[in-house]
Design a protein around this motif. Sequence first.
Motif, PDB file in Angstrom:
ATOM      1  N   MET A 139       0.556  -0.950  -0.323  1.00  0.00           N
ATOM      2  CA  MET A 139      -0.297   0.141   0.326  1.00  0.00           C
ATOM      3  C   MET A 139       0.414   1.410   0.352  1.00  0.00           C
ATOM      4  O   MET A 139       1.925   1.308   0.565  1.00  0.00           O
ATOM      5  CB  MET A 139      -1.129   0.086   1.604  1.00  0.00           C
ATOM      6  CG  MET A 139      -1.557  -0.985   1.034  1.00  0.00           C
ATOM      7  SD  MET A 139      -2.961  -1.701  -0.065  1.00  0.00           S
ATOM      8  CE  MET A 139      -2.939  -2.893  -0.255  1.00  0.00           C
ATOM      9  N   ALA A 140       0.247   2.193  -0.033  1.00  0.00           N
ATOM     10  CA  ALA A 140       1.189   3.833  -0.890  1.00  0.00           C
ATOM     11  C   ALA A 140       1.769   4.239   0.421  1.00  0.00           C
ATOM     12  O   ALA A 140       3.365   4.147  -0.034  1.00  0.00           O
ATOM     13  CB  ALA A 140       0.280   4.628  -1.142  1.00  0.00           C
ATOM     14  N   ASP A 141       1.319   4.374   1.443  1.00  0.00           N
ATOM     15  CA  ASP A 141       2.186   4.896   2.713  1.00  0.00           C
ATOM     16  C   ASP A 141       2.695   4.563   3.555  1.00  0.00           C
ATOM     17  O   ASP A 141       3.320   4.437   4.675  1.00  0.00           O
ATOM     18  CB  ASP A 141       1.627   6.600   2.387  1.00  0.00           C
ATOM     19  CG  ASP A 141       0.952   6.508   3.295  1.00  0.00           C
ATOM     20  OD1 ASP A 141      -0.102   5.228   3.242  1.00  0.00           O
ATOM     21  OD2 ASP A 141       0.129   7.524   3.190  1.00  0.00           O
ATOM     22  N   GLU A 142       2.171   2.622   3.752  1.00  0.00           N
ATOM     23  CA  GLU A 142       2.800   1.710   4.521  1.00  0.00           C
ATOM     24  C   GLU A 142       2.816   0.616   4.883  1.00  0.00           C
ATOM     25  O   GLU A 142       2.182  -0.283   3.654  1.00  0.00           O
ATOM     26  CB  GLU A 142       1.319   1.493   6.286  1.00  0.00           C
ATOM     27  CG  GLU A 142      -0.059   1.264   6.096  1.00  0.00           C
ATOM     28  CD  GLU A 142      -1.068   1.323   6.599  1.00  0.00           C
ATOM     29  OE1 GLU A 142      -1.348   0.098   6.761  1.00  0.00           O
ATOM     30  OE2 GLU A 142      -1.035   2.180   7.012  1.00  0.00           O
ATOM     31  N   GLN A 143       3.529  -0.075   5.814  1.00  0.00           N
ATOM     32  CA  GLN A 143       4.176  -1.393   5.071  1.00  0.00           C
ATOM     33  C   GLN A 143       2.931  -2.508   5.573  1.00  0.00           C
ATOM     34  O   GLN A 143       2.207  -2.455   6.900  1.00  0.00           O
ATOM     35  CB  GLN A 143       5.284  -1.875   6.189  1.00  0.00           C
ATOM     36  CG  GLN A 143       6.042  -3.321   5.517  1.00  0.00           C
ATOM     37  CD  GLN A 143       7.098  -3.129   4.194  1.00  0.00           C
ATOM     38  OE1 GLN A 143       6.946  -2.537   3.769  1.00  0.00           O
ATOM     39  NE2 GLN A 143       6.709  -4.781   4.293  1.00  0.00           N
ATOM     40  N   VAL A 144       1.962  -3.020   5.051  1.00  0.00           N
ATOM     41  CA  VAL A 144       1.346  -3.889   5.385  1.00  0.00           C
ATOM     42  C   VAL A 144       1.536  -5.567   5.206  1.00  0.00           C
ATOM     43  O   VAL A 144       2.307  -6.127   4.633  1.00  0.00           O
ATOM     44  CB  VAL A 144      -0.350  -4.218   4.145  1.00  0.00           C
ATOM     45  CG1 VAL A 144      -1.222  -4.837   5.609  1.00  0.00           C
ATOM     46  CG2 VAL A 144      -0.576  -2.599   4.540  1.00  0.00           C
ATOM     47  N   THR A 145       1.393  -6.483   6.473  1.00  0.00           N
ATOM     48  CA  THR A 145       1.618  -7.307   6.470  1.00  0.00           C
ATOM     49  C   THR A 145       0.489  -8.328   6.674  1.00  0.00           C
ATOM     50  O   THR A 145       0.165  -7.832   6.749  1.00  0.00           O
ATOM     51  CB  THR A 145       2.982  -7.697   8.295  1.00  0.00           C
ATOM     52  OG1 THR A 145       2.045  -7.490   9.178  1.00  0.00           O
ATOM     53  CG2 THR A 145       4.343  -6.892   7.954  1.00  0.00           C
ATOM     54  N   GLN A 146       1.288  -9.308   6.772  1.00  0.00           N
ATOM     55  CA  GLN A 146      -0.085 -10.262   6.840  1.00  0.00           C
ATOM     56  C   GLN A 146      -0.554 -10.526   7.813  1.00  0.00           C
ATOM     57  O   GLN A 146      -1.939 -10.543   8.279  1.00  0.00           O
ATOM     58  CB  GLN A 146      -0.093 -11.973   6.064  1.00  0.00           C
ATOM     59  CG  GLN A 146       0.375 -12.434   4.373  1.00  0.00           C
ATOM     60  CD  GLN A 146       0.929 -13.913   4.538  1.00  0.00           C
ATOM     61  OE1 GLN A 146       0.817 -14.565   5.556  1.00  0.00           O
ATOM     62  NE2 GLN A 146       1.195 -13.991   3.139  1.00  0.00           N
ATOM     63  N   GLU A 147       0.194 -10.270   8.870  1.00  0.00           N
ATOM     64  CA  GLU A 147      -0.056 -10.291  10.186  1.00  0.00           C
ATOM     65  C   GLU A 147      -1.649  -8.862  10.364  1.00  0.00           C
ATOM     66  O   GLU A 147      -2.152  -9.420  11.031  1.00  0.00           O
ATOM     67  CB  GLU A 147       0.825 -10.344  11.575  1.00  0.00           C
ATOM     68  CG  GLU A 147       0.663 -10.847  12.405  1.00  0.00           C
ATOM     69  CD  GLU A 147       0.078 -11.627  12.830  1.00  0.00           C
ATOM     70  OE1 GLU A 147      -0.748 -12.385  13.037  1.00  0.00           O
ATOM     71  OE2 GLU A 147      -0.105 -13.079  11.636  1.00  0.00           O
ATOM     72  N   THR A 148      -1.028  -7.661  10.224  1.00  0.00           N
ATOM     73  CA  THR A 148      -1.935  -6.517   9.991  1.00  0.00           C
ATOM     74  C   THR A 148      -2.885  -7.233   9.593  1.00  0.00           C
ATOM     75  O   THR A 148      -4.109  -6.778   9.807  1.00  0.00           O
ATOM     76  CB  THR A 148      -1.157  -5.658   9.746  1.00  0.00           C
ATOM     77  OG1 THR A 148      -0.259  -5.562   9.141  1.00  0.00           O
ATOM     78  CG2 THR A 148      -0.135  -5.075  11.149  1.00  0.00           C
ATOM     79  N   VAL A 149      -2.997  -7.948   7.877  1.00  0.00           N
ATOM     80  CA  VAL A 149      -4.402  -7.788   7.462  1.00  0.00           C
ATOM     81  C   VAL A 149      -4.878  -8.091   8.503  1.00  0.00           C
ATOM     82  O   VAL A 149      -5.956  -8.635   8.259  1.00  0.00           O
ATOM     83  CB  VAL A 149      -3.379  -8.025   6.049  1.00  0.00           C
ATOM     84  CG1 VAL A 149      -4.867  -8.469   5.217  1.00  0.00           C
ATOM     85  CG2 VAL A 149      -2.937  -7.304   4.898  1.00  0.00           C
ATOM     86  N   LYS A 150      -4.757  -9.211   8.998  1.00  0.00           N
ATOM     87  CA  LYS A 150      -5.307 -10.368   9.165  1.00  0.00           C
ATOM     88  C   LYS A 150      -5.499  -9.841  10.454  1.00  0.00           C
ATOM     89  O   LYS A 150      -7.155 -10.017  10.766  1.00  0.00           O
ATOM     90  CB  LYS A 150      -5.041 -11.438  10.157  1.00  0.00           C
ATOM     91  CG  LYS A 150      -4.004 -12.274   9.021  1.00  0.00           C
ATOM     92  CD  LYS A 150      -3.249 -13.653   9.745  1.00  0.00           C
ATOM     93  CE  LYS A 150      -2.307 -14.844   9.456  1.00  0.00           C
ATOM     94  NZ  LYS A 150      -1.977 -15.711  10.225  1.00  0.00           N
ATOM     95  N   SER A 151      -5.645  -8.850  11.157  1.00  0.00           N
ATOM     96  CA  SER A 151      -6.710  -8.424  12.007  1.00  0.00           C
ATOM     97  C   SER A 151      -7.761  -7.144  11.763  1.00  0.00           C
ATOM     98  O   SER A 151      -8.277  -6.755  12.234  1.00  0.00           O
ATOM     99  CB  SER A 151      -5.506  -7.204  13.179  1.00  0.00           C
ATOM    100  OG  SER A 151      -5.169  -5.990  12.209  1.00  0.00           O
ATOM    101  N   TYR A 152      -7.597  -6.928  10.488  1.00  0.00           N
ATOM    102  CA  TYR A 152      -8.755  -5.719   9.852  1.00  0.00           C
ATOM    103  C   TYR A 152      -9.885  -6.992   9.203  1.00  0.00           C
ATOM    104  O   TYR A 152     -10.526  -6.200   8.866  1.00  0.00           O
ATOM    105  CB  TYR A 152      -7.950  -5.161   8.329  1.00  0.00           C
ATOM    106  CG  TYR A 152      -6.645  -4.359   8.521  1.00  0.00           C
ATOM    107  CD1 TYR A 152      -6.435  -3.868  10.012  1.00  0.00           C
ATOM    108  CD2 TYR A 152      -5.507  -3.805   7.150  1.00  0.00           C
ATOM    109  CE1 TYR A 152      -5.836  -3.073  10.214  1.00  0.00           C
ATOM    110  CE2 TYR A 152      -4.656  -3.481   7.801  1.00  0.00           C
ATOM    111  CZ  TYR A 152      -4.772  -2.655   8.891  1.00  0.00           C
ATOM    112  OH  TYR A 152      -3.245  -1.828   9.336  1.00  0.00           O
ATOM    113  N   ALA A 153      -9.979  -8.058   8.747  1.00  0.00           N
ATOM    114  CA  ALA A 153     -10.749  -9.022   8.379  1.00  0.00           C
ATOM    115  C   ALA A 153     -11.845  -8.779   8.935  1.00  0.00           C
ATOM    116  O   ALA A 153     -11.341  -8.989  10.802  1.00  0.00           O
ATOM    117  CB  ALA A 153     -10.124  -9.941   7.973  1.00  0.00           C
ATOM    118  N   VAL A 154     -12.855  -9.027   8.619  1.00  0.00           N
ATOM    119  CA  VAL A 154     -14.451  -9.367   9.809  1.00  0.00           C
ATOM    120  C   VAL A 154     -14.319 -10.709   9.573  1.00  0.00           C
ATOM    121  O   VAL A 154     -13.898 -11.745   9.558  1.00  0.00           O
ATOM    122  CB  VAL A 154     -15.712  -9.431   9.000  1.00  0.00           C
ATOM    123  CG1 VAL A 154     -16.833  -9.974   9.107  1.00  0.00           C
ATOM    124  CG2 VAL A 154     -15.398  -7.392   8.440  1.00  0.00           C
TER     125      VAL A 154
END
Length: 164
Positions: free
Chosen positions: A1-16
């Motif tokens: 993503m443009a201005d932040e490093q997104v890891t699999q761990e952070t993406v997991k926390s965003y999911a419903v």
Amino acid sequence: MADEQVTQETVKSYAVKELSSDATSYTVGGYGVVFGGMDLTGEHFTKETDFWFDKLTRTPMALYQHGKDDAVQKTVIGKATVRPDDIGVWVEAQLELSNKYVAAIRPLIGQGKLGWSSGAVEHLVEYAGKAIKSWPIAEFSLTPTPAEPRCLGVRELRSIAEVD
């Protein structure tokens, strides 16, 4: 993503995901808005975006597919509560298990195939370039196609990356 490093761990926390359940209802939660980055339309929310929670409601209705699904239509499937934080807007909704549509949607949540998407009062939306300045949220929808890819589960994010 443009201005932040997104890891699999952070993406997991965003999911419903399902948070709790009893005989009549269950609660789901996940991020409905994520700051920074860029959504599929090239726009983004910031910490300064006005979501109008103080003017409209902090408990917007929960829908499926923004009321555009042929079967579910505009049926309200629950009531959401919101909690803005440094990542974005955390959304929790209590869904009624007796609702026939909720029963059909529940397995999709368990499989990580739904994300939150916010629905705004369109004539009050404002932009500052690609940054969303005003986004009066009237509803949150569970959807397999949120404009913000970080609101999907890890598996779906990988699929988008493979296509790109």
